[in-house]
Design an enzyme around this catalytic site. Structure first.
Site, PDB file in Angstrom:
ATOM      1  N   GLY A   7       0.018 -10.214  -1.191  1.00 15.47           N
ATOM      2  CA  GLY A   7      -0.015 -10.264  -2.651  1.00 15.47           C
ATOM      3  C   GLY A   7       0.849  -9.165  -3.238  1.00 15.47           C
ATOM      4  N   ALA A   8       2.143  -9.212  -2.906  1.00 13.67           N
ATOM      5  CA  ALA A   8       3.056  -8.141  -3.324  1.00 13.67           C
ATOM      6  C   ALA A   8       3.566  -8.380  -4.740  1.00 13.67           C
ATOM      7  CB  ALA A   8       4.220  -8.032  -2.342  1.00 13.67           C
ATOM      8  N   GLY A  12       0.771  -4.627  -5.508  1.00 13.12           N
ATOM      9  CA  GLY A  12       1.193  -4.663  -4.114  1.00 13.12           C
ATOM     10  C   GLY A  12       2.655  -4.304  -3.924  1.00 13.12           C
ATOM     11  N   LYS A 204     -14.813   2.304 -12.177  1.00 13.34           N
ATOM     12  CA  LYS A 204     -13.705   1.545 -12.763  1.00 13.34           C
ATOM     13  C   LYS A 204     -14.209   0.255 -13.400  1.00 13.34           C
ATOM     14  CE  LYS A 204      -9.108  -0.301 -12.113  1.00 13.34           C
ATOM     15  NZ  LYS A 204      -8.078  -0.802 -11.215  1.00 13.34           N
ATOM     16  N   ASN A 212     -11.396  -5.649 -20.345  1.00 12.06           N
ATOM     17  CA  ASN A 212     -10.510  -6.762 -19.983  1.00 12.06           C
ATOM     18  C   ASN A 212     -10.827  -8.039 -20.752  1.00 12.06           C
ATOM     19  OD1 ASN A 212      -9.562  -4.855 -18.107  1.00 12.06           O
ATOM     20  ND2 ASN A 212      -9.083  -6.426 -16.628  1.00 12.06           N
TER      21      ASN A 212
END
Length: 322
Positions: A7-8, A12, A204, A212
């Site tokens: 998942g770059a 990533g 977090k 969000n």
């Protein structure tokens, strides 16, 4: 040491550039236009008004990449179940998997004390696919703080933050967590090793579960969102409900809710990842960030009227957009 980042995308890819340019053997898994751009012209990181580039090993097929020592999963949580078998093709006997994504992870209750020991979170891993194939014993927990964004295929902008907190689920200072932590530190990243990674997951999450979805409901960046007193009060109430859940799980809240809200407001005109996804018509991380909290609230008998209302409103906004 062989490392793969599954998942770059924004997070990533940022991590990949840092590790590759520090000399580590890193493979990136990506798809679509982003992968095509990386193959054609490499991967570029915009950071502190500088361009940092690399030519990564990258593919959309994990099977061809071979066995890995460490696998970072930086996908959205909802994308993982469909890729579990393919991810497992990169496992050797000692492969460690670092769950570097937002929200409550599927392994959260692995080897915990008390009545919920090894409870499987239904909304995250409904068929126990990740638990049974990845297995919780491979997991190193990770809480991701960098704010990043793909501004065009093959180009990632780093906005702020460079911390990836790491931790064994049992709190041990193991050889494997030290090894990957040292690698990340040598790449210029902050990689503190925590004795209680679950506490940091909640620290977090307690903001993300409010900010969000509220950013999607209002369409506002964090700074503008939190200038509105009503939004601030809703966020506070949702975070208070989450803190009651934390109490039941014996997770201490080590800063005040007001401080958490102030910290978010200081991020500035940054769109949350959920708002970015909404504007691009992508699926939202509601299960990991909100629904999982509701599931745990039901487990520990805490009522969550504000979280319920936020969830209802954001789903209503999504349905209008579809």
């Amino acid at each position: 040491m062989k490392i793969c980042i599954v998942g770059a995308g924004a997070t990533g890819g940022y991590l990949g550039v840092k590790l590759i340019n520090a000399g580590f053997d890193v493979s990136l898994v990506a798809r679509g236009a982003h992968l095509s751009a990386m193959k054609r012209k490499g991967l570029t990181l915009l950071e502190n008004n500088k361009e940092i580039s690399c030519s990564p090993k990258c593919s959309d097929s994990m099977q061809e990449l071979g066995k890995m020592d460490f696998i970072f999963i930086t996908l959205k949580a909802y994308s993982i179940n469909g890729l579990v078998k393919e991810i497992s093709t990169m496992f050797n006997e000692n492969t460690s998997v670092i769950s570097a994504y937002n929200g409550i992870p599927w392994w959260y209750f692995f080897d915990t004390e008390g009545q919920f020991n090894n409870y499987r979170i239904k909304c995250i891993d409904p068929e126990n696919n990740q638990w049974n194939v990845i297995t919780p014993e491979r997991i190193i927990g990770c809480v991701v703080y960098p704010a990043t964004e793909i501004i065009e295929p093959g180009v990632i902008k780093h906005i702020e933050g460079n911390r990836f907190s790491l931790g064994e689920p049992n709190g041990a200072q193991s050889e494997r967590v030290s090894r990957i932590g040292n690698a990340m530190a040598s790449a210029g990243l902050k990689a503190p090793i925590r004795k209680n990674i679950r506490q940091e997951i909640w620290m977090k999450l307690i903001g993300n579960l409010a900010f969000n979805p509220l950013s999607v409901i209002t369409g506002e960046t964090l700074d503008i969102l939190l200038l509105n007193e009503e939004n601030k009060n809703i966020a506070y109430a949702a975070m208070k409900e989450a803190s009651l859940i934390m109490d039941k799980l014996n997770i201490p809240l080590n800063i005040s809710i007001d401080q958490r809200i102030e910290g978010a407001a200081k991020v500035g005109s940054h769109k949350t990842s959920m708002l970015q996804d909404y504007e691009r018509g992508k699926q939202l991380e509601l299960d990991a960030l909100v629904v999982s909290v509701k599931e745990i609230a039901d487990l520990v008998n805490i009522e969550t009227p504000t979280i319920d209302k936020i969830l209802k409103e954001v789903k209503k906004k999504i349905s209008k957009n579809n």
